[in-house]
Design a protein around this motif. Structure first.
Motif, PDB file in Angstrom:
ATOM      1  N   ASP A 284       0.810  -1.221   0.000  1.00 16.15           N
ATOM      2  CA  ASP A 284       0.000   0.000   0.000  1.00 16.15           C
ATOM      3  C   ASP A 284       0.842   1.268   0.000  1.00 16.15           C
ATOM      4  O   ASP A 284       0.299   2.377  -0.135  1.00 16.15           O
ATOM      5  N   LYS A 285       2.176   1.131   0.120  1.00 18.13           N
ATOM      6  CA  LYS A 285       3.059   2.281   0.040  1.00 18.13           C
ATOM      7  C   LYS A 285       3.842   2.284  -1.276  1.00 18.13           C
ATOM      8  O   LYS A 285       4.830   2.990  -1.415  1.00 18.13           O
ATOM      9  N   ASP A 286       3.384   1.488  -2.221  1.00 18.89           N
ATOM     10  CA  ASP A 286       4.035   1.349  -3.529  1.00 18.89           C
ATOM     11  C   ASP A 286       5.473   0.857  -3.407  1.00 18.89           C
ATOM     12  O   ASP A 286       6.349   1.249  -4.194  1.00 18.89           O
ATOM     13  N   ARG A 287       5.728   0.004  -2.432  1.00 18.16           N
ATOM     14  CA  ARG A 287       7.012  -0.662  -2.320  1.00 18.16           C
ATOM     15  C   ARG A 287       6.873  -2.080  -2.876  1.00 18.16           C
ATOM     16  O   ARG A 287       5.800  -2.678  -2.826  1.00 18.16           O
ATOM     17  N   ILE A 288       7.972  -2.616  -3.380  1.00 17.97           N
ATOM     18  CA  ILE A 288       7.916  -3.929  -4.016  1.00 17.97           C
ATOM     19  C   ILE A 288       7.849  -5.024  -2.966  1.00 17.97           C
ATOM     20  O   ILE A 288       8.753  -5.166  -2.128  1.00 17.97           O
ATOM     21  N   VAL A 289       6.766  -5.803  -3.015  1.00 19.11           N
ATOM     22  CA  VAL A 289       6.630  -6.987  -2.169  1.00 19.11           C
ATOM     23  C   VAL A 289       7.412  -8.138  -2.771  1.00 19.11           C
ATOM     24  O   VAL A 289       8.172  -8.824  -2.094  1.00 19.11           O
ATOM     25  N   THR A 290       7.222  -8.347  -4.068  1.00 14.59           N
ATOM     26  CA  THR A 290       8.015  -9.330  -4.793  1.00 14.59           C
ATOM     27  C   THR A 290       7.855  -9.105  -6.279  1.00 14.59           C
ATOM     28  O   THR A 290       7.012  -8.317  -6.734  1.00 14.59           O
ATOM     29  N   PHE A 291       8.703  -9.786  -7.033  1.00 13.39           N
ATOM     30  CA  PHE A 291       8.632  -9.790  -8.487  1.00 13.39           C
ATOM     31  C   PHE A 291       8.695 -11.238  -8.918  1.00 13.39           C
ATOM     32  O   PHE A 291       9.649 -11.956  -8.600  1.00 13.39           O
ATOM     33  N   LEU A 292       7.674 -11.675  -9.645  1.00 13.10           N
ATOM     34  CA  LEU A 292       7.553 -13.082 -10.008  1.00 13.10           C
ATOM     35  C   LEU A 292       7.679 -13.231 -11.521  1.00 13.10           C
ATOM     36  O   LEU A 292       6.772 -12.840 -12.265  1.00 13.10           O
ATOM     37  N   PRO A 293       8.808 -13.765 -12.007  1.00 15.49           N
ATOM     38  CA  PRO A 293       8.962 -13.926 -13.464  1.00 15.49           C
ATOM     39  C   PRO A 293       7.838 -14.763 -14.049  1.00 15.49           C
ATOM     40  O   PRO A 293       7.408 -15.753 -13.451  1.00 15.49           O
ATOM     41  N   ASP A 294       7.343 -14.345 -15.218  1.00 14.57           N
ATOM     42  CA  ASP A 294       6.275 -15.116 -15.855  1.00 14.57           C
ATOM     43  C   ASP A 294       6.876 -16.165 -16.778  1.00 14.57           C
ATOM     44  O   ASP A 294       8.086 -16.358 -16.823  1.00 14.57           O
ATOM     45  N   GLU A 295       6.006 -16.831 -17.494  1.00 13.21           N
ATOM     46  CA  GLU A 295       6.449 -17.934 -18.338  1.00 13.21           C
ATOM     47  C   GLU A 295       6.775 -17.487 -19.755  1.00 13.21           C
ATOM     48  O   GLU A 295       6.919 -18.323 -20.650  1.00 13.21           O
ATOM     49  N   THR A 296       6.877 -16.170 -19.973  1.00 14.06           N
ATOM     50  CA  THR A 296       7.261 -15.685 -21.290  1.00 14.06           C
ATOM     51  C   THR A 296       8.618 -16.263 -21.675  1.00 14.06           C
ATOM     52  O   THR A 296       9.569 -16.203 -20.898  1.00 14.06           O
ATOM     53  N   ALA A 297       8.691 -16.833 -22.864  1.00  8.71           N
ATOM     54  CA  ALA A 297       9.963 -17.381 -23.315  1.00  8.71           C
ATOM     55  C   ALA A 297      10.925 -16.238 -23.612  1.00  8.71           C
ATOM     56  O   ALA A 297      10.527 -15.175 -24.084  1.00  8.71           O
ATOM     57  N   SER A 298      12.183 -16.452 -23.307  1.00  8.53           N
ATOM     58  CA  SER A 298      13.184 -15.430 -23.600  1.00  8.53           C
ATOM     59  C   SER A 298      14.434 -16.098 -24.131  1.00  8.53           C
ATOM     60  O   SER A 298      14.732 -17.247 -23.803  1.00  8.53           O
ATOM     61  N   VAL A 299      15.148 -15.382 -24.962  1.00  8.77           N
ATOM     62  CA  VAL A 299      16.404 -15.872 -25.503  1.00  8.77           C
ATOM     63  C   VAL A 299      17.365 -14.699 -25.596  1.00  8.77           C
ATOM     64  O   VAL A 299      16.976 -13.595 -25.975  1.00  8.77           O
ATOM     65  N   THR A 300      18.601 -14.921 -25.197  1.00  9.27           N
ATOM     66  CA  THR A 300      19.623 -13.885 -25.299  1.00  9.27           C
ATOM     67  C   THR A 300      20.403 -14.107 -26.584  1.00  9.27           C
ATOM     68  O   THR A 300      20.909 -15.203 -26.834  1.00  9.27           O
ATOM     69  N   VAL A 301      20.474 -13.077 -27.413  1.00  6.93           N
ATOM     70  CA  VAL A 301      21.036 -13.184 -28.758  1.00  6.93           C
ATOM     71  C   VAL A 301      22.225 -12.248 -28.901  1.00  6.93           C
ATOM     72  O   VAL A 301      22.146 -11.073 -28.534  1.00  6.93           O
ATOM     73  N   THR A 302      23.331 -12.761 -29.422  1.00 11.28           N
ATOM     74  CA  THR A 302      24.461 -11.933 -29.820  1.00 11.28           C
ATOM     75  C   THR A 302      24.357 -11.689 -31.314  1.00 11.28           C
ATOM     76  O   THR A 302      24.244 -12.642 -32.100  1.00 11.28           O
ATOM     77  N   LEU A 303      24.370 -10.420 -31.722  1.00 14.09           N
ATOM     78  CA  LEU A 303      24.090 -10.076 -33.111  1.00 14.09           C
ATOM     79  C   LEU A 303      25.266 -10.371 -34.036  1.00 14.09           C
ATOM     80  O   LEU A 303      26.428 -10.127 -33.689  1.00 14.09           O
ATOM     81  N   SER A 304      24.934 -10.901 -35.197  1.00 13.74           N
ATOM     82  CA  SER A 304      25.897 -11.035 -36.290  1.00 13.74           C
ATOM     83  C   SER A 304      25.558  -9.961 -37.312  1.00 13.74           C
ATOM     84  O   SER A 304      24.622 -10.096 -38.090  1.00 13.74           O
ATOM     85  N   GLY A 305      26.279  -8.874 -37.266  1.00 10.65           N
ATOM     86  CA  GLY A 305      25.946  -7.737 -38.121  1.00 10.65           C
ATOM     87  C   GLY A 305      24.983  -6.805 -37.419  1.00 10.65           C
ATOM     88  O   GLY A 305      24.385  -7.142 -36.393  1.00 10.65           O
ATOM     89  N   ALA A 306      24.831  -5.621 -37.952  1.00 11.40           N
ATOM     90  CA  ALA A 306      23.949  -4.623 -37.357  1.00 11.40           C
ATOM     91  C   ALA A 306      22.496  -5.053 -37.484  1.00 11.40           C
ATOM     92  O   ALA A 306      22.110  -5.763 -38.413  1.00 11.40           O
ATOM     93  N   ALA A 307      21.676  -4.621 -36.526  1.00 16.92           N
ATOM     94  CA  ALA A 307      20.245  -4.882 -36.601  1.00 16.92           C
ATOM     95  C   ALA A 307      19.647  -4.112 -37.766  1.00 16.92           C
ATOM     96  O   ALA A 307      20.105  -3.036 -38.129  1.00 16.92           O
ATOM     97  N   GLN A 308      18.605  -4.690 -38.353  1.00 15.41           N
ATOM     98  CA  GLN A 308      17.908  -4.066 -39.473  1.00 15.41           C
ATOM     99  C   GLN A 308      16.548  -3.553 -38.996  1.00 15.41           C
ATOM    100  O   GLN A 308      16.075  -3.917 -37.918  1.00 15.41           O
ATOM    101  N   PRO A 309      15.885  -2.694 -39.787  1.00 14.79           N
ATOM    102  CA  PRO A 309      14.628  -2.089 -39.322  1.00 14.79           C
ATOM    103  C   PRO A 309      13.546  -3.094 -38.953  1.00 14.79           C
ATOM    104  O   PRO A 309      12.702  -2.805 -38.115  1.00 14.79           O
ATOM    105  N   THR A 310      13.559  -4.285 -39.566  1.00 18.78           N
ATOM    106  CA  THR A 310      12.485  -5.247 -39.305  1.00 18.78           C
ATOM    107  C   THR A 310      12.975  -6.580 -38.753  1.00 18.78           C
ATOM    108  O   THR A 310      12.169  -7.477 -38.513  1.00 18.78           O
ATOM    109  N   TYR A 311      14.274  -6.720 -38.540  1.00 20.29           N
ATOM    110  CA  TYR A 311      14.781  -7.996 -38.027  1.00 20.29           C
ATOM    111  C   TYR A 311      16.203  -7.824 -37.517  1.00 20.29           C
ATOM    112  O   TYR A 311      16.881  -6.830 -37.778  1.00 20.29           O
ATOM    113  N   LEU A 312      16.661  -8.839 -36.796  1.00 21.71           N
ATOM    114  CA  LEU A 312      18.067  -8.949 -36.426  1.00 21.71           C
ATOM    115  C   LEU A 312      18.466 -10.415 -36.553  1.00 21.71           C
ATOM    116  O   LEU A 312      17.623 -11.317 -36.522  1.00 21.71           O
TER     117      LEU A 312
END
Length: 778
Positions: A284-312
């Motif tokens: 009730d004081k806008d302090r964080i009680v907890t943060f619970l990661p959701d099941e959204t899939a994530s992947v960490t990517v190292t780029l080969s070449g610069a990113a393009q306007p519609t893809y990397l």
């Protein structure tokens, strides 16, 4: 009776499960936590105060829990720690005496009742014997004892958590423990934990069960995490686990894509959650009680070449399509939330991003140094795991990366700087060294937070303070820099600390390339030599404010540049390699690997290269190999009359000078026709110039006539044309011209404009990379 004994046992196990994270950003885990998922679970529970650390900074994840320890952790999960002192003077169980360390926790847990399925509340309360809708969370052995120091079993722990979710025997069935375990499995409570019902549970397994509990629905159908706070925010990304609060005074705030908040528990730095997307629970004081990661899939990517306007594209060859309005998050306090279309220009080869996907589509991305630790280690001697133990918070199974390339511990060299990215569980190695004059320090030279050198203000990390104290302002030093350009240490100039700062010279400044991507601009008080203008140079400074820039010397190659194997001769080429091209001494032009169509480039087309401290190629300059070093446009040959006055009574003379004019949409120039151009006016071609703007080389193009707009197509984000029985790639810098109106197509997409204007086109292809460089129509 048996069920009551089980419930009592479970509660006691929580005390030792209290976990603690070092104050400095780390893997979000203790020195003995090697599993990243355990570190994530621990940080979720640390935010709630459900766990804290042992005095020696360890968690002992493989130790089994006692009933007393479980009780302590359970009270934290209920967020009722403040009530423990009220229960330390009571006697509920005969074997939980005044001398027992967990007496208050056990007594409090034994006094808590939870709503059964009839109540539909999912809440807990204290006191009373319970009603039909209220059940005691735990109870003793039935003989007035609790057995606080006995091990708690898997079935006992699960049963207590089932009750915490407001389910009872009506929901689970009368057969214990099978009914409770089956119900727990259907709810997802036991996900990630597979044990025999009578087996003891470890600290790490209990952390998993508790985080599962937060995600489970109560008997009323409400997720349990919703009962913990005053408000809940979903699809939030945790950007910075140790930020400065909005008032600029408080440290230890947590910056998210929804705003910056202080945690309800002081001193918690949940680094393992950094970069994750999930549910943010606030009190009730806008302090964080907890943060619970959701099941959204994530992947960490190292780029080969610069990113393009519609893809990397990642270094593994995988292409990720991204809409321009996809949310993009960074750790920047000034601009933490943007969109992909506004961010992609910053993403260069070797940059690392975390992509969030749902239903096969990228729904967000996270970029920046925010995953990297705010401290560093400067390597001296042989690198070992122990050297980075404090930096990573004890995390192991990490990868090691240098210039976007995965390396081994043996590849790390003395004077390399190492930071830790908790999001990717990765050590990031930098060999960026800048010899310079120590010009100024703020707020003072003994404990500076900022250092200014060559017009750039460097942030100083805590790891640098000890070495900085050995140097006085005004002295020549070597800055040892992190991959994102922060000062991690100072060293004496010498053979082993020579400059590795390489950049592009521009007038009186040099843009130095950072290993993490991007550049920093160093400025000189005097103009640089014309011989280094628009050239790749190594930077140093022996006089305050003055840059010494030396061009990279030519260097022969014993082999080819293999773009598929990413090798140059016998040397490996880093994923973040910077590739440039020149022609006969012209200025260099930076290329993207994705734009090079050839699978390999012969050694005689490579002017020079640079090796980092691990003998991997991080810079390459090609010599006229792809055609990208030219500017493309139209040639106009002119004969100009020059009148030379005579001397005295002598008549003046008239001479004629042949000049060559080159014109393109954004650049034009007149040259001395030293290249002997004698072609027709308006013929497409290309020029390569030096730093003085003088013509160094000229190239003519092959014309293919009668091309229709329908002959063009797009594949993997690049444009191609099928003409004359061959398929050519269209340069992303193609220039388009109307030969009748004498006007260039100058919009954002000239290829689209000229195709929309006419269905009768002529394409012009260069002889090197065989790309379409110019397109004309009448």
């Amino acid at each position: 009776m048996k069920l009551k004994r089980i419930l009592a046992a479970l509660l006691t196990a929580a005390a030792l499960l209290s976990l603690a994270l070092p104050a400095a950003a780390s893997g979000g885990s203790f020195s003995d936590i090697n599993d990243h998922s355990t570190a994530v679970n621990v940080d979720v529970l640390r935010l709630m105060g459900a766990v804290s650390g042992d005095s020696d900074g360890t968690f002992r994840p493989n130790d089994v829990l006692t009933r007393a320890q479980f009780c302590t952790m359970l009270v934290g999960l209920l967020r009722q720690q403040s009530k423990v002192p009220m229960y330390t003077t009571r006697t509920i169980f005969s074997d939980v005496t005044a001398s027992h360390w967990a007496r208050g926790y056990i007594n409090l847990a034994a006094s808590i009742t939870v709503g059964g399925s009839g109540s539909g509340s999912g809440s807990s309360s204290e006191g009373g014997e319970g009603t039909q809708a209220q059940t005691r969370l735990i109870s003793g052995r039935g003989d007035g004892t609790f057995a606080p120091d006995e091990k708690i079993t898997f079935a006992e722990a699960v049963t207590i958590l089932i009750r915490l979710l407001s389910y009872d025997e009506t929901d689970a069935g009368a057969v214990w423990p099978e009914g409770y375990l089956n119900l727990a499995n259907s709810l997802g409570l036991t996900d990630g934990v597979s044990l025999a019902y009578s087996a003891p549970i470890t600290r790490a397994q209990t952390a998993q069960l508790f985080v599962n509990t937060l995600r489970c629905k109560t008997a009323s159908g409400r997720p349990y995490y919703e009962t913990l706070g005053a408000s809940v925010k979903e699809k939030v990304i945790l950007l910075d686990a140790n930020a400065t609060a909005e008032d600029n005074n408080s440290e230890g705030a947590i910056r998210t894509s929804d705003g910056t908040y202080l945690p309800a528990q002081e001193g918690v730095v949940p680094s393992a959650l950094q970069g994750r997307r999930g549910v943010l629970v606030l009190d009730d004081k806008d302090r964080i009680v907890t943060f619970l990661p959701d099941e959204t899939a994530s992947v960490t990517v190292t780029l080969s070449g610069a990113a393009q306007p519609t893809y990397l594209t990642g270094t593994n060859g995988t292409r990720y399509n991204i809409d321009g309005d996809t949310p993009a998050y960074t750790s920047s306090k000034e601009n933490p939330v943007t969109t992909y279309e506004k961010l992609y220009l910053e993403l260069r080869s070797g940059s690392q991003v975390t992509l969030y996907t749902a239903d096969g589509k990228v729904v967000g991305l996270y970029y920046g140094s925010s995953g990297a630790s705010t401290d560093a280690v400067v390597v001296s001697g042989t690198a070992t795991e122990a050297m980075f133990h404090q930096l990573t918070g004890g995390a192991s199974n990490y990868t090691i990366e240098k210039n976007g390339q995965t390396i081994t511990m043996a590849d790390i060299q003395p004077y390399d700087v190492v930071t830790y990215d908790s999001v990717a569980n990765k050590l990031i190695v930098s060999d960026l060294r800048l010899p310079c004059v120590y010009e100024s320090a703020e707020p003072n030279p003994r404990a500076p937070q900022k250092i200014t050198v060559l017009g750039h203000e460097f942030t100083v990390l805590e790891s640098a303070l000890e070495s900085i104290q050995s140097f006085d302002v005004g002295k020549t030093v070597v800055l040892l820099l992190t991959a994102d350009g922060n000062v991690a240490g100072m060293a004496e100039p010498g053979a082993k600390t020579r400059s590795t700062a390489i950049g592009l010279a521009e007038g009186s400044s040099v843009k130095v390339f950072l290993p993490a991507g991007g550049t920093i601009e160093l400025k000189s008080s005097s103009s640089l030599s014309d011989s280094v203008k628009d050239q790749l140079v190594t930077v140093s400074s022996s006089k305050a404010g003055v840059i010494s820039a030396s061009r990279m010397s030519d260097r022969s190659v014993g082999g080819v540049f293999d773009l598929q194997k990413m090798t140059l001769g016998s040397y490996p080429v880093t994923a973040g390699v910077h590739v440039f091209e020149r022609v006969s001494g012209s200025t260099v032009v930076q290329l993207e690997l994705a734009d090079i169509q050839a699978h390999s480039i012969p050694g005689d087309k490579i002017a020079t290269y640079h090796l980092n401290s691990s003998d991997m190629v991080d810079f390459i300059i090609l010599e006229g190999a792809t055609g990208d070093a030219y500017r493309y446009g139209l040639f106009f040959a002119e004969t100009r009359e020059v009148n030379q006055p005579g001397e005295g009574d002598e008549p003046g003379k008239v001479s004629y000078v042949r000049t060559l004019r080159f014109e393109s949409p954004k650049w034009s120039s007149d040259f001395d026709n030293r290249v002997g151009y004698i072609g027709d006016n308006g013929v497409p071609g290309g020029v390569a110039v030096d730093g003085d703007g003088k013509l160094r080389f000229r190239v003519t193009l092959e014309a293919v006539e009668g091309v229709s707009r329908s002959d063009f197509f797009v594949s993997n984000g690049a444009s191609y044309v099928n003409a004359g029985g061959k398929v050519y790639q269209v340069s992303n810098k193609v220039v388009c011209y109307n030969t009748t109106t004498k006007v260039w197509f100058t919009g954002d997409d000239p290829l689209y404009q000229i195709r929309a204007y006419s269905d009768d086109l002529t394409i012009y292809v260069d002889p090197y990379g065989e790309k379409v460089r110019v397109i004309t129509t009448q």
